[in-house]
Design a protein around this motif. Structure first.
Motif, PDB file in Angstrom:
ATOM      1  N   ILE A  54       0.875  -1.132  -0.045  1.00  0.00           N
ATOM      2  CA  ILE A  54      -0.029   0.006  -0.005  1.00  0.00           C
ATOM      3  C   ILE A  54       1.022   1.025   0.166  1.00  0.00           C
ATOM      4  O   ILE A  54       1.636   1.435   0.823  1.00  0.00           O
ATOM      5  N   ALA A  55       0.938   1.930  -1.180  1.00  0.00           N
ATOM      6  CA  ALA A  55       1.845   3.040  -1.258  1.00  0.00           C
ATOM      7  C   ALA A  55       1.334   4.026  -2.547  1.00  0.00           C
ATOM      8  O   ALA A  55       0.716   3.488  -3.587  1.00  0.00           O
ATOM      9  N   PRO A  56       1.576   5.018  -2.353  1.00  0.00           N
ATOM     10  CA  PRO A  56       1.147   6.036  -3.537  1.00  0.00           C
ATOM     11  C   PRO A  56       1.653   5.350  -5.017  1.00  0.00           C
ATOM     12  O   PRO A  56       2.812   5.154  -4.958  1.00  0.00           O
ATOM     13  N   GLY A  57       0.971   5.387  -5.812  1.00  0.00           N
ATOM     14  CA  GLY A  57       1.252   4.845  -7.259  1.00  0.00           C
ATOM     15  C   GLY A  57       0.936   3.299  -7.407  1.00  0.00           C
ATOM     16  O   GLY A  57       0.861   2.847  -8.464  1.00  0.00           O
ATOM     17  N   ALA A  58       0.852   2.569  -6.200  1.00  0.00           N
ATOM     18  CA  ALA A  58       0.611   1.196  -6.225  1.00  0.00           C
ATOM     19  C   ALA A  58      -0.719   0.814  -6.682  1.00  0.00           C
ATOM     20  O   ALA A  58      -1.665   1.745  -6.684  1.00  0.00           O
ATOM     21  N   ALA A  59      -0.741  -0.476  -7.237  1.00  0.00           N
ATOM     22  CA  ALA A  59      -2.019  -0.909  -7.550  1.00  0.00           C
ATOM     23  C   ALA A  59      -3.114  -0.853  -6.389  1.00  0.00           C
ATOM     24  O   ALA A  59      -2.589  -1.348  -5.295  1.00  0.00           O
ATOM     25  N   ALA A  60      -4.351  -0.396  -6.503  1.00  0.00           N
ATOM     26  CA  ALA A  60      -5.160  -0.651  -5.255  1.00  0.00           C
ATOM     27  C   ALA A  60      -5.659  -2.001  -5.166  1.00  0.00           C
ATOM     28  O   ALA A  60      -6.944  -2.162  -5.438  1.00  0.00           O
ATOM     29  N   ASP A  61      -4.984  -2.758  -4.739  1.00  0.00           N
ATOM     30  CA  ASP A  61      -5.252  -4.091  -4.415  1.00  0.00           C
ATOM     31  C   ASP A  61      -5.284  -4.176  -2.961  1.00  0.00           C
ATOM     32  O   ASP A  61      -4.027  -4.313  -2.399  1.00  0.00           O
ATOM     33  N   LEU A  62      -6.278  -4.153  -2.070  1.00  0.00           N
ATOM     34  CA  LEU A  62      -6.320  -4.219  -0.595  1.00  0.00           C
ATOM     35  C   LEU A  62      -7.319  -5.136  -0.080  1.00  0.00           C
ATOM     36  O   LEU A  62      -8.367  -5.454  -0.541  1.00  0.00           O
ATOM     37  N   VAL A  63      -7.137  -5.639   1.325  1.00  0.00           N
ATOM     38  CA  VAL A  63      -8.041  -6.566   1.794  1.00  0.00           C
ATOM     39  C   VAL A  63      -8.031  -6.017   3.335  1.00  0.00           C
ATOM     40  O   VAL A  63      -6.805  -5.336   4.055  1.00  0.00           O
ATOM     41  N   ALA A  64      -8.996  -6.068   3.856  1.00  0.00           N
ATOM     42  CA  ALA A  64      -9.166  -5.840   5.343  1.00  0.00           C
ATOM     43  C   ALA A  64      -9.688  -7.092   6.128  1.00  0.00           C
ATOM     44  O   ALA A  64     -10.662  -7.460   5.659  1.00  0.00           O
ATOM     45  N   PHE A  65      -9.231  -7.140   7.249  1.00  0.00           N
ATOM     46  CA  PHE A  65      -9.826  -8.418   7.950  1.00  0.00           C
ATOM     47  C   PHE A  65     -10.269  -7.695   9.463  1.00  0.00           C
ATOM     48  O   PHE A  65      -9.515  -6.724  10.173  1.00  0.00           O
ATOM     49  N   ALA A  66     -11.391  -8.112   9.880  1.00  0.00           N
ATOM     50  CA  ALA A  66     -12.311  -7.680  10.821  1.00  0.00           C
ATOM     51  C   ALA A  66     -11.312  -8.070  12.086  1.00  0.00           C
ATOM     52  O   ALA A  66     -11.083  -9.167  12.390  1.00  0.00           O
ATOM     53  N   LEU A  67     -11.287  -6.934  13.130  1.00  0.00           N
ATOM     54  CA  LEU A  67     -10.782  -7.226  14.416  1.00  0.00           C
ATOM     55  C   LEU A  67     -11.658  -7.217  15.688  1.00  0.00           C
ATOM     56  O   LEU A  67     -11.240  -7.385  16.789  1.00  0.00           O
ATOM     57  N   ASP A  68     -12.652  -6.874  15.292  1.00  0.00           N
ATOM     58  CA  ASP A  68     -13.782  -6.334  16.173  1.00  0.00           C
ATOM     59  C   ASP A  68     -14.689  -7.690  16.744  1.00  0.00           C
ATOM     60  O   ASP A  68     -15.251  -7.400  17.724  1.00  0.00           O
ATOM     61  N   ASP A  69     -14.418  -8.824  16.461  1.00  0.00           N
ATOM     62  CA  ASP A  69     -15.136  -9.931  17.094  1.00  0.00           C
ATOM     63  C   ASP A  69     -14.814 -10.443  18.376  1.00  0.00           C
ATOM     64  O   ASP A  69     -13.308 -10.509  18.562  1.00  0.00           O
ATOM     65  N   LEU A  70     -15.589 -10.629  19.232  1.00  0.00           N
ATOM     66  CA  LEU A  70     -15.204 -10.845  20.625  1.00  0.00           C
ATOM     67  C   LEU A  70     -14.210 -12.244  20.455  1.00  0.00           C
ATOM     68  O   LEU A  70     -13.335 -12.231  21.256  1.00  0.00           O
ATOM     69  N   ARG A  71     -14.482 -13.093  19.621  1.00  0.00           N
ATOM     70  CA  ARG A  71     -13.695 -14.444  19.434  1.00  0.00           C
ATOM     71  C   ARG A  71     -12.179 -14.016  19.297  1.00  0.00           C
ATOM     72  O   ARG A  71     -11.323 -14.823  19.258  1.00  0.00           O
ATOM     73  N   MET A  72     -11.830 -12.747  18.483  1.00  0.00           N
ATOM     74  CA  MET A  72     -10.635 -12.406  18.123  1.00  0.00           C
ATOM     75  C   MET A  72      -9.589 -12.144  19.189  1.00  0.00           C
ATOM     76  O   MET A  72      -8.615 -12.058  19.364  1.00  0.00           O
ATOM     77  N   GLY A  73     -10.231 -11.831  20.423  1.00  0.00           N
ATOM     78  CA  GLY A  73      -9.530 -11.511  21.609  1.00  0.00           C
ATOM     79  C   GLY A  73      -9.144 -10.065  21.733  1.00  0.00           C
ATOM     80  O   GLY A  73      -9.428  -9.295  20.787  1.00  0.00           O
ATOM     81  N   ALA A  74      -8.167  -9.880  22.530  1.00  0.00           N
ATOM     82  CA  ALA A  74      -7.560  -8.567  22.556  1.00  0.00           C
ATOM     83  C   ALA A  74      -6.568  -8.192  21.484  1.00  0.00           C
ATOM     84  O   ALA A  74      -6.018  -9.255  21.138  1.00  0.00           O
ATOM     85  N   VAL A  75      -6.428  -6.899  21.183  1.00  0.00           N
ATOM     86  CA  VAL A  75      -5.865  -6.517  19.999  1.00  0.00           C
ATOM     87  C   VAL A  75      -4.326  -5.829  20.505  1.00  0.00           C
ATOM     88  O   VAL A  75      -4.537  -4.795  21.099  1.00  0.00           O
TER      89      VAL A  75
END
Length: 521
Positions: free
Chosen positions: A420-441
Motif C-alpha cells: 500500500i503506497a502511492p502509485g501502487a495498484a489498489a489491491d487491498l484487503v481488510a480483516f475484521a478485528l472487532d469480533d469478541l472471539r478475536m480477543g485482545a488486539v
C-alpha cells in the motif's frame, strides 16, 4: 522488514503508472490499523487510524490520523472499515480453483492412497466426470473461495484426476472470464502433461505416457497466451503451467522454455515436491534430479515459479546439507512457492525457511488446498519455524507476511502489487478485528495470525474495484453456490471407485475408499 534476509528486504521502484485524472472517482478507506509501505525504511510499517485514498485503479495517498481527514475530503466516497486491519491484498501462487480433494486423500497411508490414483486400465481411455456446465461451476466456486479468504491475486491450480487428461484452452478461458467478472486478478494457463501417475493391478506405481495428448495440451497452452493478449484484460495475464515435472517430457519442457523466453512468460512448474513419486522416478528413468532437469531444459531463470521447493539438497531425506541448490535458485532469480498448510497436511516439510531466505531465494506463498486461507498457512509456517529451530524467536511472522505480499509480487514481476503506497495498484484487503472471539488486539498482525483466519476477511478491492464488502461478494448467491458445490463434490467422490486399480471382483465402494472417522450408525 526484519533484517536482511535475501531479496525481500530490497526497496523496489514502483511500476510506471498512468497519472490519475480528476475525472476518476476517488474512494477513501478508513481503518483502525493498516500495514503500509514505508519508503524511508524500505519495508512495511504499521499505521494507526489509517486513511488510504484510492483514485481509479491506483493508491493516490496514505495518511494517519492527523492528515486522514484531509484525504477523506478529497474522496467521492468514504468506506469506514472500523476496527480492522487493512493490508495489501494477499497473493496466492497455488490458489486452488476446485472443489477440494484434500478431504478425501490426505488421511491415508501410501497403500490406500494408491487406490485414489488412476488405474493403468483407466488411463487408456479416461473421460470427463463432470459436464462442461459443472466444470464451470466448480471453477466459479474456487474463485469465489479465494476472494472470500482475502486473496486478490492468484495463480490458480486444480486437480486433473477428474478430467479426461488435463486442462484445456477453453477451461482456462472460462476461468479468465469468471475471474474478471468477479474482479479477481489472475495469472492463468492450462496445465499440460505427457504422462499421468497410475497404479497398476499389482499395486505398483507407474506413469502412463501419451505424447499426443501432451502435444495437444502444449499447443492449447500456447494458443491461450495468444487469447489472453486478445482479451487485453488488465486482470488476466497468461502464463505457462506444465504439470508435475516427472510427467512432462524433456522435449515439452525445452519447448516450454523456448516459448517462455520468446514471450517473456512466467512458468510455474511442480518440482521438488515428492521423493518416490518424483525424485526417484527422475533418477531411475531420466538420470537426473528435478533441479538439473529444469536447468537443462532452460527453465531455471527469473521466470520460474517453482511450486513447493521442498526436496532440495538441504532436506534431510535428500542429503541433509547445502550442496548448492539454494544458491542456484537464488542466482537464477527463481521463486519458490511455499505451501506450509498443505505441507503439514501431507507430511512433507520444507526444511527451514530461514535457509532459503538467507541464501537469497525469493519466497512466495500458496494455499494449494481447501480452504485457500493464507492466514492459516502463515500461522502453520510460523509454528513450524519455531519447532524446527527450537527457538521462539524464529517465529518469522514478518517474513511470512512479506512472502504472501511482496514475495508474490516479485515472482509476478509486478512491483506495483503487494504493498500500500502511492502509485501502487489498489489491491487491498481488510480483516475484521472487532469480533469478541478475536480477543485482545495488541499487534494487529499477531492477533490476526494467532486468533483469526482468512474467513475474517470482510473487504477487498482489486484495481480500485470493491469485490467484497461486509464479507459478501456483490451479486453472488452464496447459498446456491454452496449447495451446487456440495452436489458436484459428491459426484466427484463417487467417480473414484471407477478408477480403483485394487478393487476386488465386485468393485470398490465409496465406503471402502473413504471410511468415516467413526462408524456411522
Amino acid at each position: 522488514m526484519t533484517g536482511a534476509r535475501g531479496p525481500a528486504g530490497a526497496p523496489e521502484a514502483a511500476a510506471p503508472v498512468a497519472a490519475a485524472t480528476s475525472a476518476e472517482a476517488a474512494t477513501a478507506l478508513r481503518a483502525s490499523h493498516a500495514i503500509v509501505w514505508d519508503e524511508a525504511r524500505g519495508g512495511f510499517a504499521e499505521l494507526r487510524d489509517a486513511v488510504v485514498l484510492v483514485r481509479g485503479a491506483r493508491v493516490e495517498a496514505v495518511a494517519g490520523a492527523a492528515a486522514g481527514a484531509a484525504l477523506s475530503e478529497r474522496a467521492d466516497e468514504t468506506i469506514d472499515l472500523g476496527e480492522a486491519l487493512l493490508m495489501p491484498g494477499l497473493i496466492d501462487l497455488e490458489g486452488l480453483v476446485d472443489i477440494d480433494h484434500l478431504l478425501l486423500d490426505s488421511w491415508w497411508g501410501a497403500e490406500h492412497a494408491a487406490r485414489l490414483e488412476w488405474s493403468a486400465e483407466y488411463a487408456e481411455a479416461p473421460h470427463e466426470v463432470l459436464t462442461p456446465a459443472e466444470r464451470s461451476t466448480l471453477r466459479r466456486y474456487g474463485l469465489v473461495q479465494l476472494i472470500l479468504h482475502g486473496i486478490t491475486s492468484a495463480m490458480p491450480i486444480s486437480t486433473e484426476i477428474h478430467g479426461a487428461w488435463a486442462e484445456t484452452h477453453d477451461d482456462l478461458l472460462d476461468t479468465a472470464r469468471t475471474a474478471s467478472e468477479l474482479g479477481l486478478r489472475v495469472f492463468l494457463g492450462p496445465s499440460y502433461r505427457s504422462g499421468v501417475h497410475v497404479t497398476r493391478a499389482d499395486g505398483s506405481p507407474g506413469i502412463h505416457w501419451d505424447e499426443a495428448r501432451g502435444e495437444a495440451g502444449f499447443a492449447d497452452a500456447v494458443r491461450f497466451l495468444d487469447t489472453v493478449e486478445g482479451l487485453a484484460d488488465p486482470l488476466v495475464t497468461g502464463v505457462l503451467v506444465p504439470c508435475r515435472v516427472e510427467t512432462v517430457s524433456d522435449e515439452l519442457l525445452a519447448r516450454t522454455a523456448e516459448v517462455s523466453a520468446a514471450r517473456d512468460a512466467l512458468v510455474r512448474v511442480h518440482a521438488t515436491q515428492g521423493l518416490a513419486d518424483e525424485r526417484d522416478i527422475l533418477a531411475d528413468e531420466r538420470g537426473t534430479t528435478p533441479l538439473d532437469l529444469l536447468d537443462r531444459a532452460g527453465l531455471l531463470n527469473e521466470r520460474l515459479v517453482l511450486a513447493h521447493g521442498v526436496y532440495l539438497d538441504v532436506h534431510p531425506d535428500v542429503h541433509g546439507e547445502d550442496r548448492g541448490d539454494l544458491a542456484r535458485l537464488a542466482d537464477a532469480g527463481a521463486t519458490v512457492v511455499h505451501c506450509p498448510l498443505t505441507n503439514a497436511r501431507y507430511a512433507f516439510w520444507l526444511e527451514r525457511l530461514s535457509q532459503y531466505l538467507d541464501a537469497g531465494v525469493n519466497i512466495a506463498l500458496g494455499t494449494d488446498s481447501f480452504p485457500p486461507d493464507l492466514i492459516r498457512a502463515i500461522d502453520t509456517g510460523v509454528q513450524l519455524s519455531k519447532a524446527q529451530h527450537d527457538d521462539l524467536g524464529m517465529g518469522m511472522l514478518a517474513e511470512y507476511v512479506e512472502a504472501a505480499t511482496l514475495g508474490g509480487a516479485r515472482a509476478l514481476r509486478r512491483p506495483d502489487l503487494g504493498r500500500i503506497a502511492p502509485g501502487a495498484a489498489a489491491d487491498l484487503v481488510a480483516f475484521a478485528l472487532d469480533d469478541l472471539r478475536m480477543g485482545a488486539v495488541d499487534d494487529p498482525i499477531r492477533t490476526l495470525t494467532l486468533a483469526g483466519t482468512g474467513r475474517d476477511a470482510v473487504f477487498s478491492m482489486v484495481a480500485g474495484r470493491v469485490v467484497m464488502r461486509d464479507g459478501r461478494i456483490p451479486g453472488l448467491d452464496q447459498r446456491a453456490l454452496r449447495a451446487e458445490g456440495q452436489r458436484i463434490f459428491e459426484k466427484l467422490r463417487g467417480a473414484y471407485a471407477e478408477r480403483d486399480a485394487l478393487a476386488g471382483p465386485e468393485g470398490s465402494s465409496e465406503a471402502q475408499l473413504f471410511p468415516p472417522v467413526f462408524p456411522r450408525v
